[in-house]
Design a protein around this motif. Structure first.
Motif, PDB file in Angstrom:
ATOM      1  N   ILE A   1       4.364   2.568   1.049  1.00  0.00           N
ATOM      2  CA  ILE A   1       3.418   1.443   1.127  1.00  0.00           C
ATOM      3  C   ILE A   1       4.057   0.335   1.400  1.00  0.00           C
ATOM      4  O   ILE A   1       4.581  -0.087   0.365  1.00  0.00           O
ATOM      5  CB  ILE A   1       2.157   1.558   0.217  1.00  0.00           C
ATOM      6  CG1 ILE A   1       1.272   2.867   0.365  1.00  0.00           C
ATOM      7  CG2 ILE A   1       1.051   0.456   0.501  1.00  0.00           C
ATOM      8  CD1 ILE A   1       0.352   3.315  -0.291  1.00  0.00           C
ATOM      9  N   ASP A   2       3.760  -0.496   2.336  1.00  0.00           N
ATOM     10  CA  ASP A   2       4.359  -2.009   2.442  1.00  0.00           C
ATOM     11  C   ASP A   2       3.029  -2.979   2.383  1.00  0.00           C
ATOM     12  O   ASP A   2       3.062  -3.178   3.731  1.00  0.00           O
ATOM     13  CB  ASP A   2       5.538  -1.940   3.394  1.00  0.00           C
ATOM     14  CG  ASP A   2       6.081  -3.436   3.660  1.00  0.00           C
ATOM     15  OD1 ASP A   2       5.822  -4.090   2.419  1.00  0.00           O
ATOM     16  OD2 ASP A   2       6.531  -3.468   4.636  1.00  0.00           O
ATOM     17  N   CYS A   3       2.740  -3.545   1.515  1.00  0.00           N
ATOM     18  CA  CYS A   3       1.887  -4.642   1.792  1.00  0.00           C
ATOM     19  C   CYS A   3       2.045  -5.901   0.818  1.00  0.00           C
ATOM     20  O   CYS A   3       2.035  -5.951  -0.276  1.00  0.00           O
ATOM     21  CB  CYS A   3       0.306  -4.127   1.383  1.00  0.00           C
ATOM     22  SG  CYS A   3      -0.887  -5.271   1.334  1.00  0.00           S
ATOM     23  N   PRO A   4       2.393  -7.064   1.615  1.00  0.00           N
ATOM     24  CA  PRO A   4       2.709  -8.051   0.796  1.00  0.00           C
ATOM     25  C   PRO A   4       1.784  -8.559  -0.017  1.00  0.00           C
ATOM     26  O   PRO A   4       0.662  -8.450   0.150  1.00  0.00           O
ATOM     27  CB  PRO A   4       3.017  -9.196   2.079  1.00  0.00           C
ATOM     28  CG  PRO A   4       3.117  -8.290   3.383  1.00  0.00           C
ATOM     29  CD  PRO A   4       2.497  -6.942   3.086  1.00  0.00           C
ATOM     30  N   LYS A   5       2.257  -9.288  -1.107  1.00  0.00           N
ATOM     31  CA  LYS A   5       1.235  -9.523  -2.159  1.00  0.00           C
ATOM     32  C   LYS A   5       0.210 -10.652  -1.565  1.00  0.00           C
ATOM     33  O   LYS A   5      -0.971 -10.675  -1.916  1.00  0.00           O
ATOM     34  CB  LYS A   5       2.039 -10.357  -3.172  1.00  0.00           C
ATOM     35  CG  LYS A   5       1.710  -9.510  -4.665  1.00  0.00           C
ATOM     36  CD  LYS A   5       2.039 -10.562  -5.845  1.00  0.00           C
ATOM     37  CE  LYS A   5       2.070  -9.827  -7.259  1.00  0.00           C
ATOM     38  NZ  LYS A   5       3.025  -9.088  -7.560  1.00  0.00           N
ATOM     39  N   GLU A   6       0.631 -11.674  -0.702  1.00  0.00           N
ATOM     40  CA  GLU A   6      -0.218 -12.605  -0.340  1.00  0.00           C
ATOM     41  C   GLU A   6      -1.211 -12.182   0.652  1.00  0.00           C
ATOM     42  O   GLU A   6      -2.217 -12.932   0.986  1.00  0.00           O
ATOM     43  CB  GLU A   6       0.778 -13.726   0.268  1.00  0.00           C
ATOM     44  CG  GLU A   6       1.404 -13.367   1.584  1.00  0.00           C
ATOM     45  CD  GLU A   6       2.673 -12.959   1.059  1.00  0.00           C
ATOM     46  OE1 GLU A   6       3.107 -12.526   0.235  1.00  0.00           O
ATOM     47  OE2 GLU A   6       3.675 -12.885   2.263  1.00  0.00           O
ATOM     48  N   LEU A   7      -1.272 -10.917   1.149  1.00  0.00           N
ATOM     49  CA  LEU A   7      -2.132 -10.678   1.940  1.00  0.00           C
ATOM     50  C   LEU A   7      -3.287  -9.669   1.398  1.00  0.00           C
ATOM     51  O   LEU A   7      -4.416  -9.505   1.712  1.00  0.00           O
ATOM     52  CB  LEU A   7      -1.535  -9.359   2.963  1.00  0.00           C
ATOM     53  CG  LEU A   7      -0.752 -10.244   4.305  1.00  0.00           C
ATOM     54  CD1 LEU A   7      -0.437  -8.904   5.004  1.00  0.00           C
ATOM     55  CD2 LEU A   7      -1.627 -11.276   5.042  1.00  0.00           C
ATOM     56  N   GLN A   8      -3.198  -9.504  -0.088  1.00  0.00           N
ATOM     57  CA  GLN A   8      -3.776  -8.644  -0.846  1.00  0.00           C
ATOM     58  C   GLN A   8      -5.327  -9.190  -1.213  1.00  0.00           C
ATOM     59  O   GLN A   8      -6.039  -8.415  -1.306  1.00  0.00           O
ATOM     60  CB  GLN A   8      -3.340  -8.091  -2.085  1.00  0.00           C
ATOM     61  CG  GLN A   8      -2.150  -7.262  -1.800  1.00  0.00           C
ATOM     62  CD  GLN A   8      -1.294  -6.720  -3.001  1.00  0.00           C
ATOM     63  OE1 GLN A   8      -1.829  -7.011  -4.176  1.00  0.00           O
ATOM     64  NE2 GLN A   8      -0.547  -5.973  -3.112  1.00  0.00           N
ATOM     65  N   HIS A   9      -5.553 -10.613  -0.984  1.00  0.00           N
ATOM     66  CA  HIS A   9      -6.712 -11.130  -1.295  1.00  0.00           C
ATOM     67  C   HIS A   9      -7.565 -11.143  -0.095  1.00  0.00           C
ATOM     68  O   HIS A   9      -8.577 -11.753  -0.186  1.00  0.00           O
ATOM     69  CB  HIS A   9      -6.415 -12.412  -2.019  1.00  0.00           C
ATOM     70  CG  HIS A   9      -5.863 -11.846  -3.449  1.00  0.00           C
ATOM     71  ND1 HIS A   9      -6.490 -11.486  -4.135  1.00  0.00           N
ATOM     72  CD2 HIS A   9      -4.552 -12.297  -3.704  1.00  0.00           C
ATOM     73  CE1 HIS A   9      -5.722 -11.205  -5.246  1.00  0.00           C
ATOM     74  NE2 HIS A   9      -4.530 -11.729  -5.152  1.00  0.00           N
TER      75      HIS A   9
END
Lengths: 290, 260
Positions: free
Chosen positions: A186-194
């Motif tokens: 899984i590759d989901c950048p931190k800044e996209l999580q919100h």
């Protein structure tokens, strides 16, 4: 300055024509809809006022022409207005119905009993042989249920991060069950999580990939979930190297459900695209406007 | 007393262990001689060691348990093991073969084992078993085919090249196909794709109840037609839901849209 003047006159003249046109049509619509008795009453008042003001010749003419217009063209115009109103209402109703249907559909995006019972069977076995592992899988199951049960699922404020975590819990469980037959990344950048993200969509894609792509494949395979920011949209990819797509299989409730919900939520600004790379497997992408 | 043997077939290793473990508790004399993770391994093992009882998972990669059950049913007793398959449960209500639901309960398993012991003590060639054999086979054939009940399969996805990849478009999304000189264009509400398949090929492969040929150069989804109007020249013209384009109906196909 001299050349400026006609330039000002012309637009004024045009806007005057425009206004009178609009007023005329307003008057015409009013004429069409108003009841005869009310028209008679208003005409009577106008005639009295005209009599007092001494406009004796114009107003009776106006009143007469009004009566004439209403009797000749009023009925048709009235029907047109009613038809317009009805079609606007029908469009609104159709839209409302679709929103409702999509909401129902997302509620119905339910947990598969097969998955639940198999996982419980796994936990049952692990309790006897590897209690620590049992407790881990049990934890994943709770995490999964919290996010996936429609009764518990939080409404309206679903975030990309939560959706990814739901998939992670699900994949962890599936990995404990399928063991070496399943791997995932899984590759989901931190800044996209919100960022806000509609619920259960990535999950449906992941379930599909397992059910149709990897579970039926004897040697299993790999699933990759990746999120990135595109041009004013979030793109989430779910790739697998499973069996790919059966061109004669029905689309399935899951995918058509996603499509319908995207349409209601975002119109044409969102999309679900499905690609089959030449290397095999399937490559599904969700495009959600930011 | 003769020692009976069994084979466990399930794609999940933990669940095979679980069943083996439980069997040891409720029927210690039963000898589990092997485990298999898929249909082909199971058949191979069975050839080497024919067993008395086969515990068979239904959902497995490759062939399903139901598909391979007929290989075992003549010489052995098959017990299906499934997590949730209502159709299977229904069929087994007929009492021909036993079934177990996952997670397997100890009481249920010991009940099952008692039945198996009774059945086995009668001998595998007893009239009871052979009488049921045909029923069971028929039942299995029905179950196996129920997954592919529609006799003819239609194309449900259209593959169109987009960039380097191949995009899949569900037929439920497609409004119509139209042939250009060289290509066929596939129209959805949102976009348009080009494919090389001809309209004739598409017409043969798609569900004829879903897509109608209304013109030499047009194949239209029936469900997407919103209205049929006649233009000044008396030609029928179709409006399509959600988009502006209109489609002409050729004279040969006007019979498709007649008033009732």
């Amino acid at each position: 300055m001299d050349t400026g003047k006609p330039n000002q006159v012309l637009p004024r003249l045009l806007s005057l024509i425009e206004t009178s046109k609009r007023l005329w049509w307003q008057f015409f619509d009013w004429l069409a809809v108003v009841s005869w008795s009310y028209l008679v009453f208003v005409s009577f008042i106008c005639l009295i006022i005209a009599g007092i003001l001494g406009l004796g010749s114009i107003v009776p003419l106006l009143v007469f022409s009004s009566f004439l217009i209403k009797s000749l063209a009023g009925g048709k115009r009235k029907a047109e207005i009613a038809a317009d109103a009805a079609s606007v209402r029908a469009n609104m109703e159709a839209l409302e119905r679709r929103v409702l249907e999509a909401e129902m559909a997302s509620l119905q995006a339910q947990i598969e009993p097969h998955f639940l019972f198999n996982t419980l069977a796994l936990i049952g076995q692990l309790i006897e042989t590897e209690p620590e592992q049992a407790s881990i899988v049990h934890g994943h199951l709770i995490k999964y249920l919290r996010a996936a049960l429609p009764q518990i699922r939080e409404k309206g404020n679903s975030k990309l991060g939560q959706q990814i975590e739901l998939c992670r819990a699900y994949l962890n469980i599936m990995q404990a069950r399928m063991q070496e037959r399943l791997s995932f990344s899984i590759d989901c950048p931190k800044e996209l999580q919100h960022y806000a993200f509609p619920p259960m969509m990535i999950q449906t894609l992941v379930e599909n990939a397992i059910k149709h792509g990897l579970e039926p494949k004897t040697e299993g395979g790999h699933i990759h979930i990746g999120a990135h920011l595109g041009e004013s949209e979030i793109v989430v990819d779910v790739n697998d190297n499973g069996l790919g797509f059966d061109l004669q299989a029905n689309e399935g409730i899951g995918l058509s459900n996603i499509r319908e919900r995207l349409k209601v939520l975002y119109g044409f600004r969102a999309a679900l695209s499905i690609e089959v790379p030449e290397t095999g497997g399937a490559h599904l992408s969700l495009h959600i406007p930011v | 007393m003769k020692k009976f043997t069994a084979l466990i077939v399930d794609d999940e290793a933990h669940l095979r262990q679980h069943l083996r473990h439980r069997l040891l508790q409720v029927w210690p004399e039963l000898e589990v001689i092997g485990e298999a993770a898929n249909a082909s391994t199971a058949q191979q093992l069975y050839l080497e060691h024919p067993v008395d009882i086969v515990f068979l998972d239904i959902r497995m990669p490759g062939q399903s348990g139901i598909e391979i059950a007929t290989h075992f049913i003549e010489k052995s007793i098959v017990v299906f093991v499934t997590a949730y398959d209502s159709y299977a449960i229904e069929a087994f209500e007929k009492g021909a073969v036993d079934y177990l639901l996952k997670p397997i309960e100890k009481d249920r398993l010991s009940h099952c084992c008692k039945r198996l012991q009774e059945r086995l003590s009668l001998g595998s060639n007893s009239s009871l078993v052979s009488n049921h054999l045909n029923d069971i086979k028929n039942c299995l054939v029905q179950l196996g085919s129920s997954q592919e009940i529609s006799s003819k399969k239609y194309l449900r996805w259209i593959q169109a090249g987009v960039g380097n990849g191949i995009r899949l478009i569900s037929t439920s999304e497609i409004l119509y196909f139209r042939s250009d000189e060289k290509y066929t264009s596939v129209r959805t509400e949102q976009s348009e794709y080009l494919i090389r398949k001809t309209l004739k090929e598409l017409e043969d492969e798609l569900d004829p109840h879903e897509f109608w040929r209304v013109h030499r150069s047009a194949l239209v989804k029936v469900g997407a037609i919103s209205s049929v109007l006649r233009d000044e020249k008396g030609k029928q013209v179709l409006s399509i839901r959600g988009i502006q384009e209109k489609i002409e109906v050729s004279r040969n196909h006007t019979h498709l849209f007649q008033q009732m």
